[in-house]
Write a protein that holds these residues in place. Structure first.
Motif, PDB file in Angstrom:
ATOM      1  N   ALA A  30      44.758  51.544  66.202  1.00  0.00           N
ATOM      2  CA  ALA A  30      43.650  51.095  67.049  1.00  0.00           C
ATOM      3  C   ALA A  30      42.592  52.185  67.189  1.00  0.00           C
ATOM      4  N   LEU A  31      43.021  53.434  67.359  1.00  0.00           N
ATOM      5  CA  LEU A  31      42.055  54.533  67.443  1.00  0.00           C
ATOM      6  C   LEU A  31      41.294  54.698  66.138  1.00  0.00           C
ATOM      7  N   ALA A  32      42.007  54.520  65.005  1.00  0.00           N
ATOM      8  CA  ALA A  32      41.341  54.627  63.707  1.00  0.00           C
ATOM      9  C   ALA A  32      40.257  53.561  63.561  1.00  0.00           C
ATOM     10  N   TRP A  33      40.550  52.329  63.980  1.00  0.00           N
ATOM     11  CA  TRP A  33      39.562  51.261  63.902  1.00  0.00           C
ATOM     12  C   TRP A  33      38.403  51.521  64.851  1.00  0.00           C
ATOM     13  N   SER A  34      38.690  52.092  66.023  1.00  0.00           N
ATOM     14  CA  SER A  34      37.613  52.356  66.975  1.00  0.00           C
ATOM     15  C   SER A  34      36.665  53.435  66.474  1.00  0.00           C
ATOM     16  N   ALA A  35      37.150  54.286  65.560  1.00  0.00           N
ATOM     17  CA  ALA A  35      36.287  55.308  64.971  1.00  0.00           C
ATOM     18  C   ALA A  35      35.345  54.708  63.926  1.00  0.00           C
ATOM     19  N   ILE A  36      35.683  53.503  63.439  1.00  0.00           N
ATOM     20  CA  ILE A  36      34.843  52.833  62.436  1.00  0.00           C
ATOM     21  C   ILE A  36      33.988  51.748  63.078  1.00  0.00           C
ATOM     22  N   PHE A  37      34.636  50.955  63.929  1.00  0.00           N
ATOM     23  CA  PHE A  37      33.948  49.857  64.607  1.00  0.00           C
ATOM     24  C   PHE A  37      33.964  50.132  66.115  1.00  0.00           C
ATOM     25  N   PRO A  38      32.879  50.611  66.661  1.00  0.00           N
ATOM     26  CA  PRO A  38      32.846  50.949  68.097  1.00  0.00           C
ATOM     27  C   PRO A  38      33.301  49.783  68.972  1.00  0.00           C
ATOM     28  N   SER A  39      34.332  50.028  69.763  1.00  0.00           N
ATOM     29  CA  SER A  39      34.871  48.984  70.628  1.00  0.00           C
ATOM     30  C   SER A  39      35.705  49.632  71.716  1.00  0.00           C
ATOM     31  N   LEU A  40      35.300  49.469  72.960  1.00  0.00           N
ATOM     32  CA  LEU A  40      36.055  50.037  74.070  1.00  0.00           C
ATOM     33  C   LEU A  40      37.455  49.428  74.193  1.00  0.00           C
ATOM     34  N   PRO A  41      37.625  48.096  73.992  1.00  0.00           N
ATOM     35  CA  PRO A  41      38.989  47.535  74.018  1.00  0.00           C
ATOM     36  C   PRO A  41      39.919  48.174  72.995  1.00  0.00           C
ATOM     37  N   LEU A  42      39.392  48.491  71.810  1.00  0.00           N
ATOM     38  CA  LEU A  42      40.225  49.165  70.807  1.00  0.00           C
ATOM     39  C   LEU A  42      40.648  50.542  71.292  1.00  0.00           C
ATOM     40  N   VAL A  43      39.723  51.251  71.946  1.00  0.00           N
ATOM     41  CA  VAL A  43      40.060  52.571  72.481  1.00  0.00           C
ATOM     42  C   VAL A  43      41.178  52.451  73.512  1.00  0.00           C
ATOM     43  N   LEU A  44      41.069  51.476  74.395  1.00  0.00           N
ATOM     44  CA  LEU A  44      42.085  51.293  75.430  1.00  0.00           C
ATOM     45  C   LEU A  44      43.428  50.907  74.829  1.00  0.00           C
ATOM     46  N   LEU A  45      43.401  50.057  73.786  1.00  0.00           N
ATOM     47  CA  LEU A  45      44.655  49.710  73.095  1.00  0.00           C
ATOM     48  C   LEU A  45      45.262  50.952  72.439  1.00  0.00           C
ATOM     49  N   GLY A  46      44.394  51.785  71.853  1.00  0.00           N
ATOM     50  CA  GLY A  46      44.887  53.010  71.231  1.00  0.00           C
ATOM     51  C   GLY A  46      45.503  53.958  72.232  1.00  0.00           C
ATOM     52  N   VAL A  47      44.846  54.080  73.382  1.00  0.00           N
ATOM     53  CA  VAL A  47      45.365  54.939  74.451  1.00  0.00           C
ATOM     54  C   VAL A  47      46.717  54.435  74.937  1.00  0.00           C
ATOM     55  N   ALA A  48      46.816  53.132  75.172  1.00  0.00           N
ATOM     56  CA  ALA A  48      48.075  52.566  75.657  1.00  0.00           C
ATOM     57  C   ALA A  48      49.182  52.724  74.631  1.00  0.00           C
ATOM     58  N   GLY A  49      48.890  52.449  73.367  1.00  0.00           N
ATOM     59  CA  GLY A  49      49.925  52.547  72.336  1.00  0.00           C
ATOM     60  C   GLY A  49      50.417  53.961  72.133  1.00  0.00           C
ATOM     61  N   THR A  50      49.484  54.905  72.004  1.00  0.00           N
ATOM     62  CA  THR A  50      49.904  56.294  71.780  1.00  0.00           C
ATOM     63  C   THR A  50      50.613  56.861  72.994  1.00  0.00           C
ATOM     64  N   GLY A  51      50.138  56.503  74.198  1.00  0.00           N
ATOM     65  CA  GLY A  51      50.744  57.045  75.415  1.00  0.00           C
ATOM     66  C   GLY A  51      52.124  56.490  75.689  1.00  0.00           C
ATOM     67  N   LEU A  52      52.254  55.164  75.721  1.00  0.00           N
ATOM     68  CA  LEU A  52      53.555  54.552  75.992  1.00  0.00           C
ATOM     69  C   LEU A  52      54.542  54.843  74.865  1.00  0.00           C
ATOM     70  N   GLY A  53      54.068  54.746  73.626  1.00  0.00           N
ATOM     71  CA  GLY A  53      54.964  54.982  72.495  1.00  0.00           C
ATOM     72  C   GLY A  53      55.496  56.401  72.451  1.00  0.00           C
ATOM     73  N   SER A  54      54.616  57.388  72.653  1.00  0.00           N
ATOM     74  CA  SER A  54      55.077  58.776  72.618  1.00  0.00           C
ATOM     75  C   SER A  54      56.001  59.076  73.787  1.00  0.00           C
TER      76      SER A  54
END
Length: 483
Positions: free
Chosen positions: A103-127
């Motif tokens: 999700a973070l990789a996609w947000s670096a290509i296609f600007p999207s705040l929801p993608l950033v939040l999904l990336g934050v949640a995935g990396t945080g909860l998963g780690s």
């Protein structure tokens, strides 16, 4: 003594590399992923909050908050959790890491705040789940073996980081998605070949108390968050320069960890933190006002001390999990929540300073002086407290340890309960008359038991019996075997 220490180190290194490569490579990938995913420009989100802070810093802070929420949830549900995480739970945690990175990789290509939040949640909860899964695994190893593994992880982190960061942007994105999946699969494989650890619940003399451990974790985490935030907010160097300096510091900590593994002694870890980590952490802040540019030297010096402590924190938690009735998941959740919670607090404090401070050099100077003063006070308190605890260790405690180890040696040799009792007396140097009086048996019975004991343990004298027990005690002090 030195040759014996080096021989023990070589034995552990050989066994880990030959028989447990899944564990070594798996956590090396996990450790490197943690550095890359919050450092590479290839994952820096375009749509972030309009703050004068690096996008990676914003993502790291929010992701860290999600990780802390995971630990808090585990502690809240501790009565309903299994003793260990299943293979499915392990892969779920690492899969969330991969999904968050994507999700973070996609947000670096296609600007999207929801993608950033999904990336934050995935990396945080998963780690968060991955931290606990690796802690559960390491808690079944002898402390010295855990320390060796942390040494290897430090070098692997630097190596994997260097290789991945040389890739083109799309290669970095593919790597950070694949790395956690491979790390999770390797952990599942490593768990299959790991026997449950059976350990005594008696505390280790001189080991840090739970309160001291939590206090140290909060303090070092706090100053780590401050150093990271100050480096990124007030430095003229790029985020990549600061991250590269951080990874160089991790590799430098690996050298200290290697030396510590060779001469490891049970119960001496708190001294190592005070005598090695604290001066390095303080030195990093002392150098900070002089390097407002690229900040390579302060970050490297500070990171060596921070990484050294962080690695020992895992050793502390693994040892405490073995020597307490609490599940490893709970022990590691408390330890990591303390450290990472302190890191989040320090990061937020440094971000606040960046938002309100007008003079960078003055702010850095004040922060450095406060942190160094804090380290001096804590160093004096903890060093003095641990020193008094060591001096309070009496001959009575050694006698109890000697008795316990003699019983373990005897049990491993297949001795009967009566033979275990007599073996302990022989190891103490008691003669036949003493044993006859203590055990209320005849001289012939003493002779008969002694012959059988010597035959079963393949020894020929009381001196050799004593040597077996002292060898066992020395192995425990070095952390070569679990208690």
């Amino acid at each position: 003594m030195a040759s014996g220490d080096l021989k023990g180190f070589v034995e552990i290194a050989s066994d880990e590399v030959r028989h447990h490569p899944a564990r070594v490579l798996g956590m090396g990938l996990f450790w490197a992923w943690l550095q890359i995913v919050f450092a590479s420009p290839a994952l820096a989100p375009v749509a972030a909050w309009p703050l004068p802070l690096a996008p990676q810093q914003q993502v790291w802070t929010l992701s860290l908050g999600a990780t802390l929420a995971t630990f808090a949830l585990v502690l809240a549900l501790r009565k309903h959790l299994p003793a260990s995480l299943s293979a499915g739970a392990v892969m779920l945690g690492h899969g969330l890491m991969a999904a968050g990175a994507m999700a973070l990789a996609w947000s670096a290509i296609f600007p999207s705040l929801p993608l950033v939040l999904l990336g934050v949640a995935g990396t945080g909860l998963g780690s968060g789940f991955a931290f606990l899964a690796w802690g559960d695994h390491l808690a079944r190893l002898a402390p010295r073996r855990v320390l060796f593994d942390m040494t290897v992880y430090s070098f692997l982190t630097a190596a994997f980081f260097g290789v991945v960061m040389l890739l083109p942007w799309w290669g970095v994105q593919m790597a950070v998605v694949a790395m956690p999946v491979v790390a999770g699969a390797l952990l599942v494989r490593a768990n299959r070949h790991l026997a449950p650890c059976t350990a005594d619940v008696a505390p280790v003399p001189g080991a840090p108390s739970g309160l001291s451990l939590v206090g140290l974790a909060v303090l070092v985490g706090l100053v780590y968050g401050i150093m990271r935030g100050v480096s990124l907010s007030f430095a003229e160097g790029s985020f990549g320069q600061v991250t590269t300096a951080t990874v160089m510091g991790i590799a430098g900590a690996g050298l200290l960890l290697a030396a510590t593994t060779v001469f490891f002694r049970k119960g001496s870890e708190l001294y190592l933190v005070c005598q090695i980590s604290f001066p390095l952490l303080a030195a990093g802040f002392l150098l900070l006002p002089q390097f407002i540019g690229g900040l390579p030297l302060p970050v490297i010096v500070f990171t060596v001390g921070h990484s050294y402590f962080y690695s020992l924190l895992w050793v502390f938690c693994a040892d405490r999990a073995q020597n307490s009735r609490r599940a490893p998941l709970i022990v590691f959740a408390v330890g990591l929540l303390s450290f990472l919670g302190g890191s989040l607090g320090g990061s937020l404090a440094s971000d606040a300073m960046a938002l309100v401070a007008s003079e960078a050099s003055q702010t850095i100077t004040i922060v450095s002086l406060v942190v160094v003063y804090l380290f001096v006070v804590v160093f004096a308190y903890l060093f003095g407290k641990n020193r008094r605890a060591d001096l309070a260790s009496t001959d009575e405690q050694r006698a109890l340890d000697f008795k316990r180890c003699s019983e373990l040696v005897a049990a491993e040799g297949g001795l009967s309960p009566r033979e275990v009792e007599i073996f302990h007396l022989l190891a103490l140097g008691k003669d036949r008359a003493d044993i006859r009086e203590i055990c209320h048996i005849s001289t012939d019975t003493v002779k008969s038991h002694t012959r059988r004991i010597y035959a079963k343990l393949d020894i020929h004298s009381k001196k050799e019996a004593q040597s077996l027990v002292e060898q066992r005690m020395e192995q425990e002090r070095k952390g070569m075997i679990a208690r």
